[in-house]
Design a protein around this motif. Sequence first.
Motif, mmCIF file in Angstrom:
data_model
loop_
_atom_site.group_PDB
_atom_site.id
_atom_site.type_symbol
_atom_site.label_atom_id
_atom_site.label_comp_id
_atom_site.label_asym_id
_atom_site.label_seq_id
_atom_site.Cartn_x
_atom_site.Cartn_y
_atom_site.Cartn_z
ATOM 1 N N ALA A 1 0.816 -1.225 0.000
ATOM 2 C CA ALA A 1 0.000 0.000 0.000
ATOM 3 C C ALA A 1 0.844 1.266 0.000
ATOM 4 C CB ALA A 1 -0.929 -0.004 1.208
ATOM 5 N N TYR A 2 2.098 1.192 0.472
ATOM 6 C CA TYR A 2 2.955 2.387 0.493
ATOM 7 C C TYR A 2 3.281 2.877 -0.918
ATOM 8 C CZ TYR A 2 3.509 2.172 5.519
ATOM 9 O OH TYR A 2 3.256 2.181 6.864
ATOM 10 N N PHE A 3 3.242 1.992 -1.909
ATOM 11 C CA PHE A 3 3.500 2.417 -3.284
ATOM 12 C C PHE A 3 2.430 3.378 -3.787
ATOM 13 C CE2 PHE A 3 6.087 -1.533 -3.544
ATOM 14 C CZ PHE A 3 7.243 -0.997 -4.103
ATOM 15 N N GLY A 4 1.257 3.345 -3.178
ATOM 16 C CA GLY A 4 0.160 4.172 -3.653
ATOM 17 C C GLY A 4 -0.008 5.491 -2.921
ATOM 18 N N LEU B 1 5.915 14.614 -4.475
ATOM 19 C CA LEU B 1 4.773 13.827 -4.900
ATOM 20 C C LEU B 1 5.239 12.466 -5.401
ATOM 21 C CD1 LEU B 1 2.724 16.518 -6.869
ATOM 22 C CD2 LEU B 1 2.506 15.854 -4.458
ATOM 23 N N ASN B 2 4.319 11.509 -5.375
ATOM 24 C CA ASN B 2 4.618 10.188 -5.912
ATOM 25 C C ASN B 2 5.027 10.319 -7.378
ATOM 26 O OD1 ASN B 2 4.382 7.423 -6.935
ATOM 27 N ND2 ASN B 2 3.253 6.982 -5.067
ATOM 28 N N ARG B 3 6.121 9.687 -7.762
ATOM 29 C CA ARG B 3 6.630 9.811 -9.126
ATOM 30 C C ARG B 3 5.817 9.029 -10.155
ATOM 31 N NH1 ARG B 3 11.971 11.682 -10.048
ATOM 32 N NH2 ARG B 3 12.860 12.614 -8.178
ATOM 33 N N ASN B 4 4.926 8.162 -9.683
ATOM 34 C CA ASN B 4 4.119 7.356 -10.603
ATOM 35 C C ASN B 4 2.951 8.200 -11.122
ATOM 36 O OD1 ASN B 4 2.484 5.505 -11.913
ATOM 37 N ND2 ASN B 4 2.544 3.992 -10.273
ATOM 38 N N PRO B 5 2.903 8.534 -12.419
ATOM 39 C CA PRO B 5 1.842 9.408 -12.934
ATOM 40 C C PRO B 5 0.459 8.773 -12.883
ATOM 41 C CG PRO B 5 3.068 8.442 -14.756
ATOM 42 C CD PRO B 5 3.808 8.074 -13.491
ATOM 43 N N LEU B 6 0.372 7.447 -12.807
ATOM 44 C CA LEU B 6 -0.923 6.775 -12.789
ATOM 45 C C LEU B 6 -1.675 7.034 -11.485
ATOM 46 C CD1 LEU B 6 0.153 3.312 -14.276
ATOM 47 C CD2 LEU B 6 -0.787 5.285 -15.497
ATOM 48 N N ILE B 7 -0.948 7.298 -10.415
ATOM 49 C CA ILE B 7 -1.576 7.482 -9.103
ATOM 50 C C ILE B 7 -2.554 8.646 -9.115
ATOM 51 C CG2 ILE B 7 -1.139 8.001 -6.658
ATOM 52 C CD1 ILE B 7 -0.243 5.216 -7.473
ATOM 53 N N MET C 1 -4.344 9.812 -11.604
ATOM 54 C CA MET C 1 -5.256 9.795 -12.748
ATOM 55 C C MET C 1 -6.691 9.375 -12.418
ATOM 56 S SD MET C 1 -3.032 8.249 -15.907
ATOM 57 C CE MET C 1 -1.647 9.140 -16.616
ATOM 58 N N SER C 2 -6.964 9.029 -11.193
ATOM 59 C CA SER C 2 -8.314 8.605 -10.789
ATOM 60 C C SER C 2 -8.801 7.408 -11.619
ATOM 61 C CB SER C 2 -9.310 9.774 -10.925
ATOM 62 O OG SER C 2 -8.927 10.856 -10.106
ATOM 63 N N ILE C 3 -7.903 6.457 -11.830
ATOM 64 C CA ILE C 3 -8.270 5.239 -12.554
ATOM 65 C C ILE C 3 -8.140 4.003 -11.668
ATOM 66 C CG2 ILE C 3 -7.660 6.168 -14.816
ATOM 67 C CD1 ILE C 3 -4.992 4.625 -14.602
ATOM 68 N N GLY C 4 -8.029 4.218 -10.360
ATOM 69 C CA GLY C 4 -7.891 3.102 -9.439
ATOM 70 C C GLY C 4 -6.477 2.610 -9.264
ATOM 71 N N ALA C 5 -5.488 3.377 -9.748
ATOM 72 C CA ALA C 5 -4.089 2.958 -9.642
ATOM 73 C C ALA C 5 -3.592 3.115 -8.208
ATOM 74 C CB ALA C 5 -3.216 3.773 -10.597
ATOM 75 N N ASP C 6 -2.858 2.107 -7.737
ATOM 76 C CA ASP C 6 -2.289 2.169 -6.387
ATOM 77 C C ASP C 6 -0.815 1.748 -6.376
ATOM 78 O OD1 ASP C 6 -2.535 -0.539 -6.809
ATOM 79 O OD2 ASP C 6 -4.071 -0.845 -5.272
ATOM 80 N N GLY C 7 -0.142 1.790 -7.495
ATOM 81 C CA GLY C 7 1.270 1.460 -7.610
ATOM 82 C C GLY C 7 1.638 1.413 -9.090
ATOM 83 N N ILE D 1 5.898 0.339 -14.093
ATOM 84 C CA ILE D 1 5.064 -0.785 -13.659
ATOM 85 C C ILE D 1 3.859 -0.152 -12.988
ATOM 86 C CG2 ILE D 1 4.914 -2.912 -12.327
ATOM 87 C CD1 ILE D 1 8.008 -2.733 -12.036
ATOM 88 N N GLY D 2 2.668 -0.479 -13.447
ATOM 89 C CA GLY D 2 1.462 0.074 -12.856
ATOM 90 C C GLY D 2 0.505 -1.020 -12.434
#
Length: 395
Positions: A198-201, A213-219, A221-227, A241-242
């Motif tokens: 869960a820390y990845f999200g 901020l988290n470097r993962n752009p998917l986080i 995007m409000s698409i349910g991404a949590d890593g 990796i998403g």
Amino acid sequence: MTQAIGATVGHAARIAGLVLVMTGMAAAQDLRTAAPFALLMDYGSGTILYEKAADTLMIPASMAKVMTAELLFREIKEGRITFDTEFVVSENAWRRGGAPSGGSAMYAELGSSVKVIDLMQGLAIQSGNDAAIVIAEGIAGNEANFARMMTDRARELGLSRSTFMNATGLDDPDQRTTARDLALLTAHIIRTYPDLYAYFGKPEFTWNKIRQLNRNPLIAMSIGADGVKTGYLKDAGYGVIGSAVSGGRRLIVVVNGLKTAKDRADDARRLLDWGFRSFETRRLFGANVEVGEADVYGGAEGSVGLVSVNPIEILIPRGSADKLVGKIVYTGPLMPPVAAGKEVARFKVTRGDVEVLDIPLVTARAVEKGSVSQRAFSAMFELSTGFIRDAFKKL
């Protein structure tokens, strides 16, 4: 419609009446991505929805930190360290991974002691190279030892093609992995360490008064991404990796080698959106339902049933038609005594040359050694079939 065919090394496996009557995977590969390396996997069933050069070696860049996280998570789960354990920021970690390096960092101060809980967030959220090196040195004494642990652990997890040379993902000519290995590693982490995953999200983390901020752009995007993890090196291009959840289904995506950060974000999102809307689940077998049989040499029984401990399900695209073939693969015959619940085979489903499902099968029951007469009969049968196999080889 196609009848599933059992296949083994040297012996025929019998599949229990499986006929794969289903829409197939023809539409799956119609999607296009600019990424040289890509894979989209359904987490629940393990179905591969899309792949492109998924087994070709590539440079992982900072996506290698997911393997670093796995070793850290295991140390925590097995009680060798806790969230409050402190590791010291060495000059090596500070200079090569911290503020002087110019790369991604959590900006840990030279000589300071940092708790594992903070290093974990610096690794997962900020992609801190300093955090990765401090973790490696704290667990293994130095980064070289830790890198060997990473590769050894990869082999234990069945990641046969990955080789790690450092904890950060910084450039090394011998550090390589594949899109498939990274997806399988991510699935393992989600399944084995759900609380730590869960820390990845988490959207942000502040350390040393520096908010990142988290470097993962998917986080965002409000698409349910949590890593999970991004990566970039000049020679590797942009990768990510998403993982995201929608409608109760989790998908894992890996793309790498893209030209820009925008391309990385757009292609990963496109694959996830497509996967969520274009597939439906079909159950092939329930949990602990006999899928087929494997021969037993010299046993009290001549064969043993094979089952999956979880339901066997597959995702199929809506509205297309293609043939899927299921097969059981094992090296046989098995030698008694055979324990119940022992993994002895794999159940694989393919579409043409694409393997879309590969899951383990275990023995449904124990099989003890047979009587002298039963063992003699097995020996005679093996001898005769061996002659037949040799004869066919000469044809």
